[in-house]
Design a protein around this motif. Structure first.
Motif, PDB file in Angstrom:
ATOM      1  N   LEU A  62     -53.713 -14.443  20.236  1.00 33.71           N
ATOM      2  CA  LEU A  62     -53.686 -15.933  20.117  1.00 33.71           C
ATOM      3  C   LEU A  62     -55.203 -16.399  20.886  1.00 33.71           C
ATOM      4  O   LEU A  62     -55.656 -17.362  20.295  1.00 33.71           O
ATOM      5  CB  LEU A  62     -52.671 -16.513  21.101  1.00 33.71           C
ATOM      6  CG  LEU A  62     -51.388 -16.508  20.601  1.00 33.71           C
ATOM      7  CD1 LEU A  62     -50.150 -16.717  21.867  1.00 33.71           C
ATOM      8  CD2 LEU A  62     -50.764 -16.984  19.175  1.00 33.71           C
ATOM      9  N   SER A  63     -55.512 -15.730  21.689  1.00 36.54           N
ATOM     10  CA  SER A  63     -57.044 -15.901  22.396  1.00 36.54           C
ATOM     11  C   SER A  63     -57.982 -15.802  21.298  1.00 36.54           C
ATOM     12  O   SER A  63     -59.081 -16.559  21.459  1.00 36.54           O
ATOM     13  CB  SER A  63     -57.547 -15.229  23.665  1.00 36.54           C
ATOM     14  OG  SER A  63     -57.422 -13.905  23.494  1.00 36.54           O
ATOM     15  N   ASN A  64     -57.896 -14.684  20.524  1.00 34.12           N
ATOM     16  CA  ASN A  64     -59.453 -14.216  19.727  1.00 34.12           C
ATOM     17  C   ASN A  64     -60.331 -14.177  20.430  1.00 34.12           C
ATOM     18  O   ASN A  64     -61.596 -14.418  19.931  1.00 34.12           O
ATOM     19  CB  ASN A  64     -59.345 -15.203  18.473  1.00 34.12           C
ATOM     20  CG  ASN A  64     -60.203 -14.718  17.285  1.00 34.12           C
ATOM     21  OD1 ASN A  64     -60.499 -13.662  17.164  1.00 34.12           O
ATOM     22  ND2 ASN A  64     -60.858 -15.707  16.666  1.00 34.12           N
ATOM     23  N   VAL A  73     -53.741 -14.480  30.271  1.00 32.29           N
ATOM     24  CA  VAL A  73     -52.280 -13.607  30.139  1.00 32.29           C
ATOM     25  C   VAL A  73     -52.592 -12.234  29.618  1.00 32.29           C
ATOM     26  O   VAL A  73     -52.347 -11.313  30.353  1.00 32.29           O
ATOM     27  CB  VAL A  73     -51.563 -14.565  29.217  1.00 32.29           C
ATOM     28  CG1 VAL A  73     -50.444 -13.471  29.012  1.00 32.29           C
ATOM     29  CG2 VAL A  73     -50.990 -15.754  29.811  1.00 32.29           C
ATOM     30  N   ASP A  74     -53.708 -12.203  28.703  1.00 34.59           N
ATOM     31  CA  ASP A  74     -54.092 -10.891  28.172  1.00 34.59           C
ATOM     32  C   ASP A  74     -54.389 -10.022  29.351  1.00 34.59           C
ATOM     33  O   ASP A  74     -54.246  -8.882  29.664  1.00 34.59           O
ATOM     34  CB  ASP A  74     -55.210 -11.129  27.139  1.00 34.59           C
ATOM     35  CG  ASP A  74     -55.563  -9.872  26.654  1.00 34.59           C
ATOM     36  OD1 ASP A  74     -55.028  -8.593  26.831  1.00 34.59           O
ATOM     37  OD2 ASP A  74     -56.722  -9.833  26.023  1.00 34.59           O
ATOM     38  N   LYS A  75     -55.631 -10.298  30.244  1.00 36.10           N
ATOM     39  CA  LYS A  75     -56.174  -9.550  31.230  1.00 36.10           C
ATOM     40  C   LYS A  75     -55.274  -9.380  32.373  1.00 36.10           C
ATOM     41  O   LYS A  75     -55.109  -8.224  32.951  1.00 36.10           O
ATOM     42  CB  LYS A  75     -57.386 -10.444  31.800  1.00 36.10           C
ATOM     43  CG  LYS A  75     -58.507 -10.733  30.863  1.00 36.10           C
ATOM     44  CD  LYS A  75     -59.791 -11.225  31.589  1.00 36.10           C
ATOM     45  CE  LYS A  75     -60.745 -11.413  30.602  1.00 36.10           C
ATOM     46  NZ  LYS A  75     -61.870 -12.048  31.040  1.00 36.10           N
ATOM     47  N   ASN A 227     -67.313  -6.187  13.574  1.00 36.64           N
ATOM     48  CA  ASN A 227     -67.028  -7.323  12.486  1.00 36.64           C
ATOM     49  C   ASN A 227     -65.555  -7.104  11.709  1.00 36.64           C
ATOM     50  O   ASN A 227     -65.127  -8.089  11.426  1.00 36.64           O
ATOM     51  CB  ASN A 227     -68.150  -7.058  11.443  1.00 36.64           C
ATOM     52  CG  ASN A 227     -69.643  -7.107  11.913  1.00 36.64           C
ATOM     53  OD1 ASN A 227     -69.672  -7.958  12.799  1.00 36.64           O
ATOM     54  ND2 ASN A 227     -70.447  -6.451  11.457  1.00 36.64           N
ATOM     55  N   LYS A 228     -65.075  -5.992  11.716  1.00 37.90           N
ATOM     56  CA  LYS A 228     -63.637  -5.919  11.157  1.00 37.90           C
ATOM     57  C   LYS A 228     -62.753  -5.928  12.133  1.00 37.90           C
ATOM     58  O   LYS A 228     -61.806  -6.491  11.818  1.00 37.90           O
ATOM     59  CB  LYS A 228     -63.695  -4.614  10.132  1.00 37.90           C
ATOM     60  CG  LYS A 228     -64.718  -4.585   9.040  1.00 37.90           C
ATOM     61  CD  LYS A 228     -64.371  -3.351   8.290  1.00 37.90           C
ATOM     62  CE  LYS A 228     -65.554  -3.489   7.026  1.00 37.90           C
ATOM     63  NZ  LYS A 228     -65.283  -2.048   6.060  1.00 37.90           N
ATOM     64  N   LEU A 229     -62.910  -5.384  12.958  1.00 37.83           N
ATOM     65  CA  LEU A 229     -61.687  -5.014  14.278  1.00 37.83           C
ATOM     66  C   LEU A 229     -61.956  -6.086  15.400  1.00 37.83           C
ATOM     67  O   LEU A 229     -62.467  -5.807  16.382  1.00 37.83           O
ATOM     68  CB  LEU A 229     -61.848  -3.736  14.745  1.00 37.83           C
ATOM     69  CG  LEU A 229     -61.261  -2.558  13.928  1.00 37.83           C
ATOM     70  CD1 LEU A 229     -61.270  -1.292  14.493  1.00 37.83           C
ATOM     71  CD2 LEU A 229     -59.802  -2.763  13.284  1.00 37.83           C
ATOM     72  N   THR A 230     -62.006  -7.507  14.852  1.00 32.12           N
ATOM     73  CA  THR A 230     -62.073  -8.581  15.918  1.00 32.12           C
ATOM     74  C   THR A 230     -60.859  -8.640  16.680  1.00 32.12           C
ATOM     75  O   THR A 230     -60.003  -7.707  16.662  1.00 32.12           O
ATOM     76  CB  THR A 230     -62.010  -9.769  15.084  1.00 32.12           C
ATOM     77  OG1 THR A 230     -60.775 -10.014  14.400  1.00 32.12           O
ATOM     78  CG2 THR A 230     -63.157  -9.758  13.936  1.00 32.12           C
ATOM     79  N   PRO A 231     -60.927  -9.382  17.904  1.00 33.67           N
ATOM     80  CA  PRO A 231     -60.015  -9.319  18.952  1.00 33.67           C
ATOM     81  C   PRO A 231     -58.647  -9.901  18.381  1.00 33.67           C
ATOM     82  O   PRO A 231     -57.684  -9.469  18.921  1.00 33.67           O
ATOM     83  CB  PRO A 231     -60.569 -10.593  19.906  1.00 33.67           C
ATOM     84  CG  PRO A 231     -62.068 -10.261  19.913  1.00 33.67           C
ATOM     85  CD  PRO A 231     -62.284  -9.981  18.526  1.00 33.67           C
ATOM     86  N   ARG A 232     -58.655 -10.734  17.195  1.00 37.07           N
ATOM     87  CA  ARG A 232     -57.556 -10.962  16.692  1.00 37.07           C
ATOM     88  C   ARG A 232     -56.861 -10.149  16.056  1.00 37.07           C
ATOM     89  O   ARG A 232     -55.651  -9.838  15.782  1.00 37.07           O
ATOM     90  CB  ARG A 232     -57.561 -12.275  15.772  1.00 37.07           C
ATOM     91  CG  ARG A 232     -56.567 -12.602  15.097  1.00 37.07           C
ATOM     92  CD  ARG A 232     -56.589 -14.334  14.785  1.00 37.07           C
ATOM     93  NE  ARG A 232     -56.338 -15.079  15.846  1.00 37.07           N
ATOM     94  CZ  ARG A 232     -56.617 -16.402  15.967  1.00 37.07           C
ATOM     95  NH1 ARG A 232     -57.147 -17.030  15.064  1.00 37.07           N
ATOM     96  NH2 ARG A 232     -56.465 -16.976  17.234  1.00 37.07           N
TER      97      ARG A 232
END
Length: 259
Positions: A62-64, A73-75, A227-232
């Protein structure tokens, strides 16, 4: 004639029932009670860790990578999960030194032991990351280096898991074909041996999918392909992998009795 022991404890309950322990103490040895408690508590810890993992990577999706509530929340869940994994490396360490079943091909044994060694190292080193984030371990640069090494161990361990499941699927496929030849024109889905092999194949397929997803998550956290493995993308893979882990923890459905 003695009455069967009836326990009210369920693996997904939130508290242990003391009456159940009294019943167990009357019918079982202390070693049995100890093993039962260890299994129950280990199941709960594992389940909570996987649920927190789903929350963590769902928040990352969700945060991307953008600051905000989802990233917080992730952290927070990432730090909380490390508490559940304290001393968890002992499980893989025990599997590493335990003997393997007879008849297992050497390549699978080697991959399995390599996986145990890598995952045990990952979980052990990950504790130093937790110590640094809580302020106990002061060397931030050292903790970051240890964190990267631990992630590489996780990625390598996931690779070993993928190879093991691929090999296992090959073995199961060959066994299922032999059973089909023996059955000739009879319904293979009525054969218990075939159904057992089919269930194992489905479990291995699911484990393979999860291992590949974990491999992508580890590569994303290491920023090997930003570039491909973005946070999202990493969050999505981690969330789906967590759902699979939760599904794998569910108890097996009761077997239907044949008349």
């Amino acid at each position: 004639m003695s009455q069967p022991v009836r326990l009210r404890f369920k693996p997904n309950s939130n508290s242990l029932n003391l009456d159940d322990l009294k019943i167990l103490s009357n019918y079982c040895s202390y070693s049995y009670i100890e093993n039962w408690l260890i299994c129950a508590l280990n199941w709960r810890t594992e389940a909570r860790d996987k649920i927190c993992r789903a929350i963590q990577y769902g928040s990352k999706y969700l945060s991307n990578g953008e600051p905000g509530t989802a990233q917080n929340v992730d952290k927070a869940t990432s730090l909380a999960r490390k508490v559940f994994r304290l001393f968890k490396f002992v499980n893989d360490l025990h599997a590493l030194i335990s003997p393997t079943p007879q008849g297992t091909p050497f390549p699978i044994v080697a991959l399995g032991k390599s996986k145990n060694a890598l995952m045990s190292t990952f979980l052990f080193l990950d504790q130093f990351v937790w110590l640094q984030r809580t302020g106990i371990y002061k060397n931030k640069e050292g903790a970051e280096l240890i964190g990267k090494v631990s992630l590489y161990c996780w990625m390598a361990g996931s690779t070993c898991t993928s190879l093991i499941e691929v090999a296992e699927l090959g073995r199961l496929s060959a066994s299922m074909k032999k059973i089909e030849k023996k059955l000739n024109n009879t319904d293979k889905y009525q054969n218990q041996e075939y159904l057992l092999k089919l269930k194992k194949a489905n479990d291995s397929t699911l484990a393979l999918v999860k291992a590949v997803m974990d491999l992508g998550v580890a590569a994303g956290l290491l920023q090997l392909a930003p570039n491909k493995l973005t946070p999202r993308v990493v969050g999505g893979l981690g969330f789906l992998s967590s759902l699979i882990s939760c599904y794998q923890l569910l108890p097996s459905p009761p077997k239907t009795k044949t008349p």
